[in-house]
Design a protein around this motif. Structure first.
Motif, PDB file in Angstrom:
ATOM      1  N   GLY A 149      -1.674   4.887  -4.894  1.00 34.83           N
ATOM      2  CA  GLY A 149      -2.718   5.486  -4.073  1.00 34.83           C
ATOM      3  C   GLY A 149      -2.611   7.000  -4.130  1.00 34.83           C
ATOM      4  O   GLY A 149      -1.506   7.549  -4.177  1.00 34.83           O
ATOM      5  N   ARG A 186       2.172   2.008  -3.085  1.00 32.71           N
ATOM      6  CA  ARG A 186       2.230   1.126  -1.899  1.00 32.71           C
ATOM      7  C   ARG A 186       2.956  -0.157  -2.290  1.00 32.71           C
ATOM      8  O   ARG A 186       2.712  -0.698  -3.366  1.00 32.71           O
ATOM      9  CB  ARG A 186       0.835   0.704  -1.451  1.00 32.71           C
ATOM     10  N   ARG A 211     -14.005   2.290   1.259  1.00 31.06           N
ATOM     11  CA  ARG A 211     -12.580   2.515   0.965  1.00 31.06           C
ATOM     12  C   ARG A 211     -12.169   3.983   1.011  1.00 31.06           C
ATOM     13  O   ARG A 211     -11.083   4.348   0.571  1.00 31.06           O
ATOM     14  CB  ARG A 211     -12.191   1.961  -0.402  1.00 31.06           C
ATOM     15  N   LYS A 241      -1.252  -1.561   2.731  1.00 31.40           N
ATOM     16  CA  LYS A 241      -2.078  -0.478   3.281  1.00 31.40           C
ATOM     17  C   LYS A 241      -1.917  -0.303   4.785  1.00 31.40           C
ATOM     18  O   LYS A 241      -2.555   0.567   5.381  1.00 31.40           O
ATOM     19  CB  LYS A 241      -3.551  -0.749   2.960  1.00 31.40           C
ATOM     20  N   SER A 295      -6.960   3.067  -5.070  1.00 27.97           N
ATOM     21  CA  SER A 295      -6.166   1.828  -5.183  1.00 27.97           C
ATOM     22  C   SER A 295      -6.079   1.501  -6.663  1.00 27.97           C
ATOM     23  O   SER A 295      -7.066   1.076  -7.255  1.00 27.97           O
ATOM     24  CB  SER A 295      -6.853   0.671  -4.462  1.00 27.97           C
TER      25      SER A 295
END
Ligand SMILES: Cc1cc2nc3c(=O)[nH]c(=O)nc-3n(C[C@H](O)[C@H](O)[C@H](O)COP(=O)(O)OP(=O)(O)OC[C@H]3O[C@@H](n4cnc5c(N)ncnc54)[C@H](O)[C@@H]3O)c2cc1C
Length: 350
Positions: free
Chosen positions: A220, A301, A243, A328, A260
Motif C-alpha cells: 500500500g 500489509r 478505495r 487493512k 492495494s
C-alpha cells in the motif's frame, strides 16, 4: 539469551501483545529487525472505520467491539505515557454518486441503529461545499458516525514507551520449538514466542492444505500533504471514495491513500500509482488545492489467505503463537488481538 515471553515484531500487534502480557506480570522482550513502527503500523492514514452495518455477522460484531473499546485503550495509554495519540471520532463521509445510493444508505442507517446499539449513527447528509462539493457527491453523502482516526505513529510510540524492553537488529531467520534464531547470530530461548512480524510472519508459516501460502504482503502507498496557507481541516470527517481515503491530520495536514498491490517490486518505494491517488484526491476535495506533498510512504500489509486475522498456536512449533493478518484494519483490532493472545494457554516449547 533466555526469557519468559519473546515477541517478534514491534508493530502495533507485537507491541499491543507485549503490553497486555506485561500487565499480567510476565517478563516480555520484544525484538524487531528494524525498530518500533518500521512496518505497516506507521501508516499516515490511521483510519478506524467499521464494516457496513447491514448483513451483520460475527466478524462485524468483533470489529464493532474493537472500535468501540479502543477509545478507552487510548485514554489509558495516553495517561500512562503522556503521548497524545490523536484519536478522534471524526466520522466518515461516503459520497453518493448515483440516485439509488440514497435509499441504500438510508436502509443501512436503519441497520446501524440496531446493530451499533446507539453508540453512533449513520445518516445521509449534505456535506460542506468546501470539503466535499456537490460535483463529487451529487446525491449527498453517507455520514458514518462510528468512524474515527488515530495518529498511528503516536500510537506505536506510546505502545513502545509502555513496553520495557525492545531490541532492534533482530531479523528472524528460523523458528524452532521454544527458540528463535536471528540473522545476527543470536538464538533466543523462551517459554512463549509470539510471531507478530506482520507480512514477514507468512515466511515462517507452512502452506495451507491446498499448498497455497498462509498469507502474503499486499503493498500500500500513501502520502501526507500540507495544506496551503489559510486552509484548516482539524474537525472535518474523513472522506472515503472508491478505495481512496482523505484523512485530516491535525489542523493543517491531510493524509491520502492507499493503493492495494499484489504485484510489486520494492515494497517500500512509491511510484506513479501514488501520484494518481493524490490527483484523484485533489479533484474531489477543494481544500487540497495548492497543498504540498511532504511525505510519500509505502509498506506491506499483512494479508492472510482468507483476509481474516490469523491468531493462535503455530501449526508446527510448540510454544509459538501467531498474531498477524491485520490487513487493512489492524490498528482497530490490535488491542483485541492482544487480549486474546495474553489469555491463550501456552504449550511450552522450551
Ligand atoms: C498504505 C497503508 C495504509 C494503511 N492504513 C490503515 C488504516 O488507515 N487503518 C488501519 O487500521 N490499518 C491500516 N493499514 C494496515 C495496518 O497498518 C496493518 O494492519 C497493521 O499495521 C499491521 O500491524 P503488525 O504489527 O501486524 O505489522 P507491522 O506494523 O508491519 O509490524 C511488523 C514488524 O515486524 C518487523 N519484522 C518484519 N519481518 C521481521 C523479521 N523477519 N524479523 C524481525 N522483525 C521483523 C518489522 O520491522 C515491523 O516492525 C494500512 C497499511 C498500509 C500499508
Amino acid at each position: 539469551m533466555k526469557c519468559d515471553t519473546l515477541v517478534i515484531g514491534a508493530g502495533v500487534f507485537g507491541l499491543s501483545i507485549a503490553r497486555a502480557i506485561r500487565r499480567l506480570g510476565r517478563e516480555v522482550v520484544v525484538v524487531d529487525a528494524a525498530g518500533p513502527g518500521a512496518g505497516a503500523s506507521a501508516t499516515p492514514l490511521g483510519v478506524l472505520a467499521p464494516h457496513s452495518p447491514d448483513r451483520w455477522n460475527e466478524k462485524k460484531q468483533a470489529q464493532f467491539e474493537a472500535l468501540t473499546s479502543l477509545a478507552d485503550v487510548v485514554v489509558g495509554l495516553e495517561a500512562e505515557t503522556s503521548i497524545d495519540i490523536g484519536y478522534r471520532r471524526c466520522g466518515r463521509l461516503i459520497p453518493l454518486i448515483r440516485e439509488h445510493h440514497v435509499a441504500l444508505w438510508q436502509a443501512r442507517a436503519v441497520d446501524a441503529a440496531s446493530n451499533w446499539r446507539g453508540v453512533a449513527a449513520l445518516s445521509v447528509v449534505t456535506p460542506s461545499e468546501d470539503w466535499l462539493p456537490r460535483d463529487a457527491a451529487p446525491f449527498g453523502a453517507a455520514l458514518c458516525g462510528l468512524s474515527a482516526r488515530i495518529d498511528a505513529r503516536a500510537y506505536v510510540a506510546a505502545l513502545a514507551r509502555s513496553v520495557e524492553r525492545i531490541e532492534a537488529g533482530y531479523r528472524l531467520a528460523a523458528l524452532e520449538d521454544g527458540a528463535a534464531v536471528f540473522d545476527n547470530g543470536e538464538r533466543i530461548r523462551a517459554r512463549h514466542i509470539v510471531l507478530a512480524n506482520g507480512a514477514g510472519a507468512f515466511e515462517h508459516l507452512p502452506d495451507l492444505d491446498d499448498e497455497t501460502p498462509a498469507g502474503r504482503g499486499e503493498k500500500g502507498q500513501a502520502a501526507i500533504l500540507r495544506l496551503a496557507p489559510g486552509q484548516a481541516v482539524s474537525d472535518l470527517p474523513l472522506i472515503y471514495r472508491d478505495r481512496l481515503y482523505i484523512v485530516p491530520r491535525g489542523e493543517t495536514h491531510v493524509a491520502v491513500g492507499a493503493t492495494s498491490e499484489r504485484e510489486y517490486g520494492d515494497p517500500d518505494m512509491t511510484d506513479t500509482q501514488l501520484d494518481s491517488l493524490i490527483d484523484k484526491a485533489e479533484a474531489i476535495c477543494p481544500a487540497l488545492e495548492g497543498a504540498e506533498v511532504i511525505e510519500r510512504w509505502a509498506r506491506l500489509r499483512p494479508r492472510a489467505a482468507d483476509k481474516r486475522l490469523l491468531v493462535g498456536p503455530h501449526p508446527t512449533h510448540a510454544g509459538v503463537t501467531v498474531a498477524t493478518g491485520g490487513f487493512k484494519t489492524g490498528l482497530a483490532m490490535a488491542h483485541k488481538v492482544a487480549e486474546t493472545v495474553a489469555r491463550l494457554p501456552i504449550t511450552s516449547g522450551s
